[in-house]
Scaffold this motif. Structure first.
Motif, PDB file in Angstrom:
ATOM      1  N   LEU A 193     -14.562   7.294   1.877  1.00  7.51           N
ATOM      2  CA  LEU A 193     -14.509   8.247   2.986  1.00  7.51           C
ATOM      3  C   LEU A 193     -15.712   9.184   2.964  1.00  7.51           C
ATOM      4  O   LEU A 193     -16.317   9.452   4.004  1.00  7.51           O
ATOM      5  CB  LEU A 193     -13.203   9.043   2.936  1.00  7.51           C
ATOM      6  N   LEU A 194     -16.071   9.676   1.802  1.00  6.94           N
ATOM      7  CA  LEU A 194     -17.248  10.543   1.704  1.00  6.94           C
ATOM      8  C   LEU A 194     -18.506   9.823   2.164  1.00  6.94           C
ATOM      9  O   LEU A 194     -19.346  10.409   2.858  1.00  6.94           O
ATOM     10  CB  LEU A 194     -17.417  11.053   0.269  1.00  6.94           C
ATOM     11  N   GLN A 195     -18.637   8.563   1.795  1.00  4.80           N
ATOM     12  CA  GLN A 195     -19.804   7.780   2.219  1.00  4.80           C
ATOM     13  C   GLN A 195     -19.793   7.579   3.741  1.00  4.80           C
ATOM     14  O   GLN A 195     -20.825   7.711   4.391  1.00  4.80           O
ATOM     15  CB  GLN A 195     -19.816   6.436   1.504  1.00  4.80           C
ATOM     16  N   ALA A 196     -18.633   7.279   4.304  1.00  2.00           N
ATOM     17  CA  ALA A 196     -18.524   7.076   5.745  1.00  2.00           C
ATOM     18  C   ALA A 196     -18.772   8.376   6.515  1.00  2.00           C
ATOM     19  O   ALA A 196     -19.311   8.363   7.623  1.00  2.00           O
ATOM     20  CB  ALA A 196     -17.151   6.509   6.097  1.00  2.00           C
ATOM     21  N   ALA A 197     -18.382   9.497   5.926  1.00  2.00           N
ATOM     22  CA  ALA A 197     -18.525  10.796   6.580  1.00  2.00           C
ATOM     23  C   ALA A 197     -19.945  11.360   6.489  1.00  2.00           C
ATOM     24  O   ALA A 197     -20.348  12.159   7.344  1.00  2.00           O
ATOM     25  CB  ALA A 197     -17.544  11.790   5.957  1.00  2.00           C
ATOM     26  N   ALA A 198     -20.688  10.944   5.488  1.00  2.00           N
ATOM     27  CA  ALA A 198     -21.991  11.564   5.178  1.00  2.00           C
ATOM     28  C   ALA A 198     -22.953  11.683   6.367  1.00  2.00           C
ATOM     29  O   ALA A 198     -23.592  12.730   6.527  1.00  2.00           O
ATOM     30  CB  ALA A 198     -22.648  10.832   4.017  1.00  2.00           C
ATOM     31  N   PRO A 199     -23.108  10.664   7.212  1.00  2.00           N
ATOM     32  CA  PRO A 199     -24.093  10.799   8.295  1.00  2.00           C
ATOM     33  C   PRO A 199     -23.667  11.733   9.431  1.00  2.00           C
ATOM     34  O   PRO A 199     -24.473  12.042  10.304  1.00  2.00           O
ATOM     35  CB  PRO A 199     -24.218   9.376   8.855  1.00  2.00           C
ATOM     36  N   HIS A 200     -22.421  12.166   9.429  1.00  2.00           N
ATOM     37  CA  HIS A 200     -21.866  12.853  10.582  1.00  2.00           C
ATOM     38  C   HIS A 200     -21.606  14.335  10.308  1.00  2.00           C
ATOM     39  O   HIS A 200     -21.468  14.757   9.165  1.00  2.00           O
ATOM     40  CB  HIS A 200     -20.547  12.173  10.999  1.00  2.00           C
ATOM     41  N   GLN A 201     -21.517  15.092  11.394  1.00  2.00           N
ATOM     42  CA  GLN A 201     -21.070  16.488  11.326  1.00  2.00           C
ATOM     43  C   GLN A 201     -19.602  16.459  11.751  1.00  2.00           C
ATOM     44  O   GLN A 201     -19.305  16.217  12.923  1.00  2.00           O
ATOM     45  CB  GLN A 201     -21.885  17.362  12.269  1.00  2.00           C
ATOM     46  N   TRP A 244     -10.471  20.952  -1.428  1.00  2.00           N
ATOM     47  CA  TRP A 244      -9.954  20.298  -2.629  1.00  2.00           C
ATOM     48  C   TRP A 244     -10.959  19.288  -3.162  1.00  2.00           C
ATOM     49  O   TRP A 244     -11.150  19.172  -4.367  1.00  2.00           O
ATOM     50  CB  TRP A 244      -8.655  19.555  -2.325  1.00  2.00           C
ATOM     51  N   ILE A 245     -11.569  18.549  -2.242  1.00  2.00           N
ATOM     52  CA  ILE A 245     -12.438  17.453  -2.655  1.00  2.00           C
ATOM     53  C   ILE A 245     -13.620  17.948  -3.474  1.00  2.00           C
ATOM     54  O   ILE A 245     -14.051  17.275  -4.415  1.00  2.00           O
ATOM     55  CB  ILE A 245     -12.862  16.592  -1.442  1.00  2.00           C
ATOM     56  N   GLU A 246     -14.120  19.120  -3.146  1.00  2.00           N
ATOM     57  CA  GLU A 246     -15.229  19.690  -3.913  1.00  2.00           C
ATOM     58  C   GLU A 246     -14.806  19.936  -5.360  1.00  2.00           C
ATOM     59  O   GLU A 246     -15.566  19.650  -6.293  1.00  2.00           O
ATOM     60  CB  GLU A 246     -15.713  20.990  -3.271  1.00  2.00           C
ATOM     61  N   GLY A 247     -13.604  20.454  -5.539  1.00  2.00           N
ATOM     62  CA  GLY A 247     -13.088  20.684  -6.886  1.00  2.00           C
ATOM     63  C   GLY A 247     -12.858  19.389  -7.636  1.00  2.00           C
ATOM     64  O   GLY A 247     -13.150  19.293  -8.832  1.00  2.00           O
ATOM     65  N   TRP A 248     -12.331  18.380  -6.942  1.00  2.00           N
ATOM     66  CA  TRP A 248     -12.098  17.081  -7.581  1.00  2.00           C
ATOM     67  C   TRP A 248     -13.407  16.475  -8.082  1.00  2.00           C
ATOM     68  O   TRP A 248     -13.479  15.960  -9.186  1.00  2.00           O
ATOM     69  CB  TRP A 248     -11.431  16.105  -6.613  1.00  2.00           C
ATOM     70  N   THR A 287       0.841  -1.190   0.000  1.00  2.00           N
ATOM     71  CA  THR A 287       0.000   0.000   0.000  1.00  2.00           C
ATOM     72  C   THR A 287       0.881   1.246   0.000  1.00  2.00           C
ATOM     73  O   THR A 287       2.082   1.156  -0.222  1.00  2.00           O
ATOM     74  CB  THR A 287      -0.970  -0.028   1.211  1.00  2.00           C
ATOM     75  N   THR A 288       0.277   2.402   0.239  1.00  2.00           N
ATOM     76  CA  THR A 288       1.026   3.649   0.330  1.00  2.00           C
ATOM     77  C   THR A 288       0.653   4.366   1.621  1.00  2.00           C
ATOM     78  O   THR A 288      -0.392   4.097   2.222  1.00  2.00           O
ATOM     79  CB  THR A 288       0.730   4.595  -0.853  1.00  2.00           C
ATOM     80  N   ASN A 289       1.483   5.306   2.006  1.00  2.00           N
ATOM     81  CA  ASN A 289       1.217   6.083   3.205  1.00  2.00           C
ATOM     82  C   ASN A 289      -0.119   6.833   3.088  1.00  2.00           C
ATOM     83  O   ASN A 289      -0.925   6.823   4.018  1.00  2.00           O
ATOM     84  CB  ASN A 289       2.363   7.063   3.452  1.00  2.00           C
ATOM     85  N   ASN A 290      -0.351   7.487   1.947  1.00  2.00           N
ATOM     86  CA  ASN A 290      -1.593   8.253   1.793  1.00  2.00           C
ATOM     87  C   ASN A 290      -2.824   7.357   1.866  1.00  2.00           C
ATOM     88  O   ASN A 290      -3.848   7.743   2.440  1.00  2.00           O
ATOM     89  CB  ASN A 290      -1.587   9.050   0.489  1.00  2.00           C
ATOM     90  N   ARG A 291      -2.743   6.163   1.303  1.00  2.00           N
ATOM     91  CA  ARG A 291      -3.888   5.244   1.381  1.00  2.00           C
ATOM     92  C   ARG A 291      -4.164   4.864   2.841  1.00  2.00           C
ATOM     93  O   ARG A 291      -5.304   4.775   3.264  1.00  2.00           O
ATOM     94  CB  ARG A 291      -3.669   4.004   0.523  1.00  2.00           C
ATOM     95  N   MET A 292      -3.112   4.681   3.618  1.00  2.00           N
ATOM     96  CA  MET A 292      -3.295   4.320   5.017  1.00  2.00           C
ATOM     97  C   MET A 292      -3.807   5.489   5.852  1.00  2.00           C
ATOM     98  O   MET A 292      -4.595   5.302   6.779  1.00  2.00           O
ATOM     99  CB  MET A 292      -1.999   3.754   5.598  1.00  2.00           C
ATOM    100  N   GLU A 293      -3.396   6.707   5.504  1.00  2.00           N
ATOM    101  CA  GLU A 293      -3.962   7.885   6.175  1.00  2.00           C
ATOM    102  C   GLU A 293      -5.480   7.932   5.954  1.00  2.00           C
ATOM    103  O   GLU A 293      -6.246   8.183   6.887  1.00  2.00           O
ATOM    104  CB  GLU A 293      -3.306   9.169   5.666  1.00  2.00           C
ATOM    105  N   LEU A 294      -5.892   7.684   4.727  1.00  2.00           N
ATOM    106  CA  LEU A 294      -7.326   7.672   4.419  1.00  2.00           C
ATOM    107  C   LEU A 294      -8.036   6.523   5.126  1.00  2.00           C
ATOM    108  O   LEU A 294      -9.132   6.691   5.664  1.00  2.00           O
ATOM    109  CB  LEU A 294      -7.553   7.588   2.911  1.00  2.00           C
ATOM    110  N   MET A 295      -7.425   5.351   5.140  1.00  2.00           N
ATOM    111  CA  MET A 295      -8.055   4.182   5.765  1.00  2.00           C
ATOM    112  C   MET A 295      -8.253   4.365   7.266  1.00  2.00           C
ATOM    113  O   MET A 295      -9.236   3.875   7.826  1.00  2.00           O
ATOM    114  CB  MET A 295      -7.246   2.908   5.498  1.00  2.00           C
ATOM    115  N   GLY A 296      -7.345   5.066   7.933  1.00  2.00           N
ATOM    116  CA  GLY A 296      -7.543   5.333   9.356  1.00  2.00           C
ATOM    117  C   GLY A 296      -8.833   6.102   9.602  1.00  2.00           C
ATOM    118  O   GLY A 296      -9.629   5.756  10.478  1.00  2.00           O
ATOM    119  N   ALA A 297      -9.051   7.142   8.805  1.00  2.00           N
ATOM    120  CA  ALA A 297     -10.278   7.941   8.945  1.00  2.00           C
ATOM    121  C   ALA A 297     -11.500   7.129   8.544  1.00  2.00           C
ATOM    122  O   ALA A 297     -12.539   7.174   9.220  1.00  2.00           O
ATOM    123  CB  ALA A 297     -10.168   9.203   8.097  1.00  2.00           C
ATOM    124  N   ILE A 298     -11.395   6.376   7.468  1.00  2.00           N
ATOM    125  CA  ILE A 298     -12.523   5.556   7.011  1.00  2.00           C
ATOM    126  C   ILE A 298     -12.925   4.544   8.079  1.00  2.00           C
ATOM    127  O   ILE A 298     -14.104   4.419   8.429  1.00  2.00           O
ATOM    128  CB  ILE A 298     -12.174   4.836   5.688  1.00  2.00           C
TER     129      ILE A 298
END
Length: 158
Positions: A113-121, A87-91, A47-58
């Motif tokens: 991540l967006l799906q996991a974040a959706a229900p939360h503030q 950035w994500i909005e632009g992407w 894997t990569t460092n960035n993928r693991m950073e994202l996976m921690g939050a997910i």
């Protein structure tokens, strides 16, 4: 709404494309004032460092069973700036492209991540890594231990 504080970190050995892992800590204080803590971690073969950073939050957000008010701390500017700098909005607007010829990396995880974040503030917070903050240091330990554990799974997007 329940308030949850989350700390996350990711690690990859031989970045990119070596073994890696993530660590996450979820903290909730109940009505009686008792702090409850849950730790999560997982290692990946390649894997990569960035993928693991994202996976921690997910992983942390997917562990929540109901909509919550979340304060999410990470030492990854890649993760935090995607939301705080919008950035994500632009992407998304550019159909997951950074430029006309350069696609966004890790789109599979950004979408998850967006799906996991959706229900939360969520309030996204950056913390300087390796600076002595106990939860950040513990997340780093969880991530590196997971990467070194030998109990590794495949990262299908790596």
């Amino acid at each position: 709404m329940t308030h949850v504080t989350i700390y996350t970190d990711g690690s990859a050995r031989k970045n990119p494309a070596g073994p890696g892992g993530y660590g996450a800590i979820l903290e909730v204080t109940d009505a009686s004032g008792t702090l409850h803590t849950r730790e999560l971690s997982q290692g990946y073969v390649r894997t990569t460092n960035n993928r693991m950073e994202l996976m921690g939050a997910i992983a942390a957000l997917e562990a929540l069973k109901m909509p919550c008010e979340v304060e999410l701390w990470s030492d990854s500017q890649y993760l935090i700036n995607a939301f705080t700098q919008r950035w994500i909005e632009g992407w998304i607007k550019k159909n997951w492209m950074r430029t006309k010829t350069e696609p966004v990396k890790n789109v599979d995880l950004w979408k998850r991540l967006l799906q996991a974040a959706a229900p939360h503030q969520i309030t996204w917070k950056w913390i300087r890594g390796h600076n002595g903050h106990p939860q950040n240091e513990r997340c780093d330990q969880l991530a590196t231990s997971a990467a070194d554990s030998g109990h590794l799974i495949e990262d299908p997007g790596a």
